[in-house]
Design an enzyme around this catalytic site. Structure first.
Site, mmCIF file in Angstrom:
data_model
loop_
_atom_site.group_PDB
_atom_site.id
_atom_site.type_symbol
_atom_site.label_atom_id
_atom_site.label_comp_id
_atom_site.label_asym_id
_atom_site.label_seq_id
_atom_site.Cartn_x
_atom_site.Cartn_y
_atom_site.Cartn_z
ATOM 1 N N LYS A 34 -80.624 -26.001 4.359
ATOM 2 C CA LYS A 34 -80.312 -25.763 6.113
ATOM 3 C C LYS A 34 -79.865 -23.436 5.539
ATOM 4 O O LYS A 34 -80.562 -23.585 6.674
ATOM 5 C CB LYS A 34 -79.321 -26.295 6.204
ATOM 6 C CG LYS A 34 -78.517 -25.298 7.398
ATOM 7 C CD LYS A 34 -76.961 -26.513 7.706
ATOM 8 C CE LYS A 34 -75.357 -26.000 6.431
ATOM 9 N NZ LYS A 34 -75.215 -25.178 6.759
ATOM 10 N N ASN A 35 -79.095 -23.704 5.001
ATOM 11 C CA ASN A 35 -79.584 -22.378 4.659
ATOM 12 C C ASN A 35 -79.788 -21.396 3.991
ATOM 13 O O ASN A 35 -79.495 -20.348 4.147
ATOM 14 C CB ASN A 35 -77.390 -22.050 3.255
ATOM 15 C CG ASN A 35 -76.582 -22.717 4.768
ATOM 16 O OD1 ASN A 35 -76.450 -23.391 5.714
ATOM 17 N ND2 ASN A 35 -74.957 -22.762 3.479
ATOM 18 N N ARG A 104 -72.531 -20.325 13.525
ATOM 19 C CA ARG A 104 -72.585 -19.137 13.224
ATOM 20 C C ARG A 104 -73.567 -18.295 12.577
ATOM 21 O O ARG A 104 -73.962 -17.220 12.558
ATOM 22 C CB ARG A 104 -71.497 -18.998 11.867
ATOM 23 C CG ARG A 104 -71.576 -18.030 10.914
ATOM 24 C CD ARG A 104 -70.330 -18.019 9.715
ATOM 25 N NE ARG A 104 -70.155 -17.167 9.106
ATOM 26 C CZ ARG A 104 -70.280 -16.038 9.829
ATOM 27 N NH1 ARG A 104 -69.340 -15.760 10.699
ATOM 28 N NH2 ARG A 104 -70.476 -14.673 8.941
ATOM 29 N N CYS A 128 -63.697 -20.274 12.218
ATOM 30 C CA CYS A 128 -64.151 -21.677 11.983
ATOM 31 C C CYS A 128 -62.887 -22.250 11.326
ATOM 32 O O CYS A 128 -62.430 -21.593 10.916
ATOM 33 C CB CYS A 128 -65.433 -22.082 11.250
ATOM 34 S SG CYS A 128 -65.350 -21.266 9.630
ATOM 35 N N ARG A 133 -64.087 -15.555 8.684
ATOM 36 C CA ARG A 133 -65.541 -15.650 8.788
ATOM 37 C C ARG A 133 -66.268 -14.218 9.463
ATOM 38 O O ARG A 133 -66.790 -14.022 10.516
ATOM 39 C CB ARG A 133 -66.885 -16.490 9.646
ATOM 40 C CG ARG A 133 -66.250 -17.947 9.594
ATOM 41 C CD ARG A 133 -66.136 -18.243 7.941
ATOM 42 N NE ARG A 133 -67.684 -18.217 7.550
ATOM 43 C CZ ARG A 133 -68.689 -19.803 7.302
ATOM 44 N NH1 ARG A 133 -67.956 -20.498 7.963
ATOM 45 N NH2 ARG A 133 -70.062 -19.204 7.215
ATOM 46 N N ASP A 319 -69.086 -24.339 -1.756
ATOM 47 C CA ASP A 319 -70.239 -25.325 0.060
ATOM 48 C C ASP A 319 -69.968 -26.889 -1.405
ATOM 49 O O ASP A 319 -69.841 -27.539 -0.691
ATOM 50 C CB ASP A 319 -71.472 -25.342 0.306
ATOM 51 C CG ASP A 319 -71.356 -24.321 1.181
ATOM 52 O OD1 ASP A 319 -72.796 -23.955 0.813
ATOM 53 O OD2 ASP A 319 -70.456 -23.887 1.417
ATOM 54 N N ILE A 341 -63.642 -18.252 -2.468
ATOM 55 C CA ILE A 341 -64.367 -17.471 -1.567
ATOM 56 C C ILE A 341 -64.086 -17.320 -0.244
ATOM 57 O O ILE A 341 -63.533 -16.496 0.773
ATOM 58 C CB ILE A 341 -65.910 -18.254 -1.349
ATOM 59 C CG1 ILE A 341 -66.599 -18.199 -3.009
ATOM 60 C CG2 ILE A 341 -66.761 -17.765 -0.139
ATOM 61 C CD1 ILE A 341 -66.650 -17.090 -3.223
ATOM 62 N N ARG A 411 -75.138 -31.769 10.811
ATOM 63 C CA ARG A 411 -74.467 -30.590 11.022
ATOM 64 C C ARG A 411 -75.352 -30.028 9.336
ATOM 65 O O ARG A 411 -77.274 -29.565 9.730
ATOM 66 C CB ARG A 411 -73.886 -29.555 10.553
ATOM 67 C CG ARG A 411 -72.728 -29.290 12.260
ATOM 68 C CD ARG A 411 -71.998 -28.361 12.969
ATOM 69 N NE ARG A 411 -72.743 -27.027 12.225
ATOM 70 C CZ ARG A 411 -71.605 -26.201 12.239
ATOM 71 N NH1 ARG A 411 -70.659 -26.428 12.385
ATOM 72 N NH2 ARG A 411 -72.253 -25.197 12.340
HETATM 73 C C1 EPZ Z 1 -73.436 -19.333 4.318
HETATM 74 O O1 EPZ Z 1 -71.864 -18.174 4.665
HETATM 75 C C2 EPZ Z 1 -73.291 -19.714 4.029
HETATM 76 N N1 EPZ Z 1 -73.502 -19.969 5.378
HETATM 77 C C3 EPZ Z 1 -72.068 -21.244 3.625
HETATM 78 O O2 EPZ Z 1 -72.450 -22.414 3.783
HETATM 79 C C4 EPZ Z 1 -71.613 -20.565 2.278
HETATM 80 O O3 EPZ Z 1 -70.632 -21.073 2.410
HETATM 81 C C5 EPZ Z 1 -71.715 -19.037 2.649
HETATM 82 O O4 EPZ Z 1 -72.427 -18.287 2.839
HETATM 83 C C6 EPZ Z 1 -70.905 -18.463 0.860
HETATM 84 O O5 EPZ Z 1 -71.918 -18.763 0.627
HETATM 85 C C7 EPZ Z 1 -75.069 -19.851 6.060
HETATM 86 O O6 EPZ Z 1 -75.896 -19.613 5.122
HETATM 87 C C8 EPZ Z 1 -74.965 -20.409 6.731
HETATM 88 P P1 EPZ Z 1 -70.168 -14.933 3.532
HETATM 89 P P2 EPZ Z 1 -71.424 -16.974 5.217
HETATM 90 O O7 EPZ Z 1 -70.655 -14.584 4.360
HETATM 91 O O8 EPZ Z 1 -72.589 -15.810 5.179
HETATM 92 C C9 EPZ Z 1 -66.169 -12.820 3.216
HETATM 93 C C10 EPZ Z 1 -72.183 -24.338 4.712
HETATM 94 O O9 EPZ Z 1 -71.228 -25.446 4.259
HETATM 95 N N2 EPZ Z 1 -67.080 -11.746 3.744
HETATM 96 O O10 EPZ Z 1 -70.766 -14.816 2.064
HETATM 97 O O11 EPZ Z 1 -70.951 -16.063 6.829
HETATM 98 C C11 EPZ Z 1 -66.129 -14.609 4.177
HETATM 99 O O12 EPZ Z 1 -64.821 -14.101 4.712
HETATM 100 C C12 EPZ Z 1 -72.035 -23.472 4.886
HETATM 101 O O13 EPZ Z 1 -73.661 -24.741 4.737
HETATM 102 C C13 EPZ Z 1 -65.919 -10.723 4.582
HETATM 103 O O14 EPZ Z 1 -64.835 -11.103 3.210
HETATM 104 O O15 EPZ Z 1 -70.666 -16.055 4.030
HETATM 105 C C14 EPZ Z 1 -66.117 -15.254 3.094
HETATM 106 O O16 EPZ Z 1 -64.536 -15.577 2.702
HETATM 107 C C15 EPZ Z 1 -70.088 -22.872 5.152
HETATM 108 N N3 EPZ Z 1 -66.729 -9.702 5.333
HETATM 109 C C16 EPZ Z 1 -67.346 -14.731 2.156
HETATM 110 O O17 EPZ Z 1 -67.251 -13.211 2.167
HETATM 111 C C17 EPZ Z 1 -67.522 -10.039 5.883
HETATM 112 O O18 EPZ Z 1 -68.475 -9.007 6.241
HETATM 113 C C18 EPZ Z 1 -68.538 -15.833 2.037
HETATM 114 O O19 EPZ Z 1 -69.380 -15.475 3.125
HETATM 115 C C19 EPZ Z 1 -68.915 -10.766 5.436
HETATM 116 C C20 EPZ Z 1 -67.953 -11.982 4.797
#
Ligand code: EPZ
Length: 433
Positions: A34-35, A104, A128, A133, A319, A341, A411
């Site tokens: 999915k991701n 998202r 969320c 996020r 995840d 995370i 989802r």
């Molecule tokens: C991706 O989300 C995945 N979603 C998530 O999967 C997954 O949990 C996550 O990566 C971490 O591996 C998709 O790929 C669609 P991040 P993403 O930006 O890109 C912080 C699922 O269950 N952060 O790597 O949104 C953020 O708050 C979903 O399939 C900042 O601080 O994740 C979080 O704590 C859930 N500032 C951490 O980094 C920023 O500008 C990881 O977020 C961006 C992120």
């Protein structure tokens, strides 16, 4: 009276009814990731040609991304084998609020839209259940490539000033290895003028898959899967026919289904390097896991407590934290699980406690003392992976467990109950008042 009519009279909610205590056997098939599929779909905005994506999972998030791209003028044709996306007639650079708010990942479109159109207006994705996020890193990187970015009334407006409205390559250091920011900036850089270097980049397999597609489209990307990714912009990207990698999180969920039911199961296809930390932890917990080049065979008998700390890839994936906690709730001994995370990704603890799990919380750490048997109960999934965790707990619990929150589950998992039932589980999807 039809179900719809009844549902309109009584508040009916779909839920899974799980009869626990059954062992699993045989083989379970893993769908496309999915991701990865979501971001590969967004990459179609970078080309006027057709991108054909194979092994795309049939999920509600995929349908939502298709709707989002269609709203921008992308032609989307889905069949059982593939999704074909043609970005030759993009007629808008403004993504609609209701579509971004529901998915998202659609925010990632800001990168390719800006690269292609010279401007983009995308609503902030908002938070969320699991956290706020933020998209600070995404915006910071686009500015480093010459975009002027403003955020007003919840909408991010990015414009590339000057002649040709073309982004310029730049050097970007991410404060955190954000998966979405890395992917957004890779897509923006693919058509920029010059070289872009992303430092402290995310190393997830889905980032590597995006690099694979961009290269198949004629892009110049190197270093994906390492902390430093270099992209040399090109003038145009052509079409491609590309297969999405298997979903490592779904595969990990099935490994945990085998472990929590103390079963022997074959899961395929699996790329073992995508699940290194998870396989290591399962072996530490007492499982025997062999890979035969296509899939993995897991045998689980006695499960011992292990400690988990979620980290960016190649560390243990956030995840699979909730699904793994369900397993450890039935292990011998006390496990310590720390969620590093997301700031609010431990809501499943309360639901597991309803099933008799012995868990004590301290900040972002859960102390899980294994019990001999969980007991079936009505529980609620609070996000995609927490819902999966409750299904796993139901597989092992004494009696019947009913799991609500299927709008989250669907989802990220294509027909989870059908795949588990084919391996011997007893799960039915019912409507309950
Ligand atoms: C991706 O989300 C995945 N979603 C998530 O999967 C997954 O949990 C996550 O990566 C971490 O591996 C998709 O790929 C669609 P991040 P993403 O930006 O890109 C912080 C699922 O269950 N952060 O790597 O949104 C953020 O708050 C979903 O399939 C900042 O601080 O994740 C979080 O704590 C859930 N500032 C951490 O980094 C920023 O500008 C990881 O977020 C961006 C992120």
């Amino acid at each position: 009276m039809t179900v719809t009519a009844v549902r309109s009279k009584v508040n009916l909610t779909p839920q899974l009814e799980i009869a626990g205590g059954r062992q699993l056997s045989g083989e379970v098939a893993v769908s496309g990731a999915k991701n990865s599929a979501l971001v590969l779909m967004a990459a179609c905005l970078l080309s006027r040609d057709t991108i054909r994506l194979r092994n795309v999972p049939p999920l509600t998030d995929i349908a939502a991304m298709a709707d989002m791209l269609s709203s921008l003028g992308v032609t989307v044709q889905a069949s059982d084998e593939a999704i074909e996306l043609s970005g030759d007639r993009i007629n808008s650079a403004a993504a609609p609020y209701e579509l971004v708010n529901s998915l998202r990942a659609s925010f990632f479109c800001i990168g390719p839209l800006l690269a292609r159109m010279g401007m983009a207006r995308v609503p902030l994705p908002g938070g969320c259940q699991i956290g706020t996020r933020p998209v600070v890193e995404h915006v910071k990187g686009l500015k480093a490539m010459g975009a002027q970015v403003t955020i007003e009334h919840g909408v991010v407006t990015a414009v590339v000033p000057g002649r040709g409205h073309r982004l310029k390559g730049g050097r970007i250091h991410l404060d955190c290895p954000s998966v979405g920011a890395t992917e957004t900036l890779m897509m923006a850089a693919a058509l920029a003028d010059g070289e872009t270097v992303i430092d402290n980049a995310a190393q997830e397999p889905e980032v590597v898959d995006l690099a694979g597609l961009l290269i198949a489209m004629g892009g110049r990307v190197r270093g994906a899967g390492t902390p430093t990714i270099t992209i040399v912009g090109v003038d145009r990207l052509h079409g491609a026919d590309y297969a999405v990698i298997p979903d490592r999180i779904e595969a990990g969920t099935f490994l945990l289904a085998a472990a929590i039911t103390r079963s022997k199961l074959r899961i395929t296809p699996v790329i073992p390097e995508h699940l290194g930390a998870v396989i290591t932890k399962l072996e530490e917990a007492g499982c025997r896991i062999e890979h035969d080049g296509i899939g993995v065979n897991i045998t689980a008998r006695q499960i011992n407590a292990v400690d988990l700390r979620t980290q960016p890839f190649p560390g243990f994936p956030t995840d699979l934290q909730a699904p793994f906690m369900s397993l450890l709730a039935t292990a011998k001994g006390t496990s310590v699980i720390t969620e590093n995370i997301f700031e609010n990704r431990l809501q499943h603890v309360a639901e597991l406690q309803r099933m008799g799990a012995a868990i004590r919380m301290q900040g972002n750490t859960a102390f899980v003392e294994g019990v001999a048997r969980l007991s079936g109960a009505p529980v609620q999934g609070t996000d995609l992976r927490a819902s999966a965790a409750m299904v796993l707990a139901g597989l092992a619990a004494e009696g019947i467990t009913t799991v609500r929150g299927l709008e989250y589950l669907d989802r990220g998992y294509a027909a989870l109950e059908h795949k588990l039932n084919a391996a011997g589980a007893q799960i039915s999807r019912v409507e309950a008042a």
